[in-house]
Design a protein around this motif. Structure first.
Motif, short mmCIF file in Angstrom:
data_model
loop_
_atom_site.label_atom_id
_atom_site.label_comp_id
_atom_site.label_asym_id
_atom_site.label_seq_id
_atom_site.Cartn_x
_atom_site.Cartn_y
_atom_site.Cartn_z
N ASP A 111 25.03 -28.63 54.25
CA ASP A 111 24.44 -27.57 52.58
C ASP A 111 23.97 -26.55 52.47
N ASP A 172 20.68 -34.15 53.90
CA ASP A 172 22.39 -34.16 53.77
C ASP A 172 22.15 -33.69 55.91
N GLN A 175 28.06 -38.50 55.17
CA GLN A 175 28.81 -38.99 54.56
C GLN A 175 28.30 -40.33 54.20
N SER A 214 28.96 -39.58 47.44
CA SER A 214 28.90 -37.83 47.43
C SER A 214 27.56 -38.62 48.61
N LYS A 215 27.27 -37.02 48.25
CA LYS A 215 25.67 -37.09 48.31
C LYS A 215 24.86 -37.16 46.94
N GLN A 218 24.86 -34.37 45.64
CA GLN A 218 26.08 -33.93 45.57
C GLN A 218 26.56 -32.16 44.77
N ASN A 220 29.58 -30.56 44.23
CA ASN A 220 31.17 -30.53 44.10
C ASN A 220 31.83 -28.98 45.25
#
Length: 272
Positions: A111, A172, A175, A214-215, A218, A220
């Motif tokens: 990320d 992070d 997933q 998803s985080k 997240q 996108n």
């Protein structure tokens, strides 16, 4: 502000089928796609699904910006993973743009890197769009997607795995988690989902439950959860039993083939 109906989109394409899926969806909706592929990662078949395609080496950020500017791109999509092994490859040479970006990073988490690239695109007058843009119909619907539903034991592992996956995603790391009998046998890190499944499945021997989410926060614009036929093939190779994904937030590549392969291998696929 980005237009809701862009006529031209720049595509930063990684590996796998997602860039091709996006290219086809864009073409169906009359959107011109200027694609930038990563040498050694991006499928050459992407050429047939976009309007323009050029390869770039990892680290050639300046050339990428020039390519997009030359083709009047001011909105960009990221689709597909880039092999993160490149992060430690001494053969990779960063240009001055990428080196400056790299030197400013506080860490090397996915990320952090992608956000820095998005910010750098912004300074070039380019907006990074939601990567599910044009692909909403490929997001997983809620429910059991295969003929076989989860057993009680698998449901317990799914519940346990969802908790762990969200904790891991929150910092992070990855997933995907692989679970068996409420034991964590693998957590996805830099290697990616398929290799994490293979590693965890080998430890579990058979009957592993794979959970991919998803985080919690997240973004996108990048790193959206994706599964497809290759995911199921990897699970079948290690006799994994069940795959749980997040409904409305996970993209399914070639859903018909994915479900068919799962049914054939007696793998339960559900979206929660």
């Amino acid at each position: 502000m980005a237009s809701l109906n862009p006529k031209i989109i720049g595509l930063i394409a990684g590996n796998g089928q997602l860039p091709i899926l996006f290219g086809r969806a864009a073409r169906d909706q009359g959107v011109k796609i200027i694609a930038a592929g990563v040498t050694g990662d991006t499928s050459p078949f992407l050429y047939f699904s976009v309007d323009k395609f050029q390869y770039f080496k990892v680290g050639e950020l300046k050339k990428l910006f020039e390519y997009f500017r030359k083709n009047a791109v001011d909105q960009v999509i990221m689709a597909g993973q880039v092999n993160q092994d490149n992060l430690f490859n001494p053969a990779v040479r960063l240009d001055e743009e990428f080196q400056a970006l790299s030197d400013a990073l506080r860490d090397r988490k996915a990320d952090t890197i992608f956000t820095a690239v998005a910010d750098r695109l912004g300074r070039e007058g380019m907006t990074l769009l939601d990567s599910t843009f044009l692909l909403k119909k490929y997001l997983a619907p809620r429910g059991t997607l295969t003929k076989r539903g989860p057993t009680q034991s698998e449901l317990k592992d799914i519940e346990f795995g969802l908790t762990i996956a969200r904790l891991v995603g929150g910092i992070d790391i990855g997933q995907t988690v692989v679970v068996k009998d409420k034991a964590i046998v693998a957590i996805e890190a830099m290697e990616g989902t398929d290799r994490a499944i293979a590693r965890g499945g080998a430890i579990a021997r058979e009957g592993a439950v794979v959970v991919k989410t998803s985080k919690p926060a997240q973004d996108n614009r990048f790193d959206v959860p994706v599964i497809g036929p290759r995911t199921i093939q990897t699970m079948a190779s290690v006799k994994a039993a069940c795959l749980a994904i997040e409904a409305g937030k996970t993209l399914i590549i070639d859903r018909e083939k994915t479900v068919s392969l799962a049914n054939k291998a007696k793998i339960c696929l559900l979206a929660a």
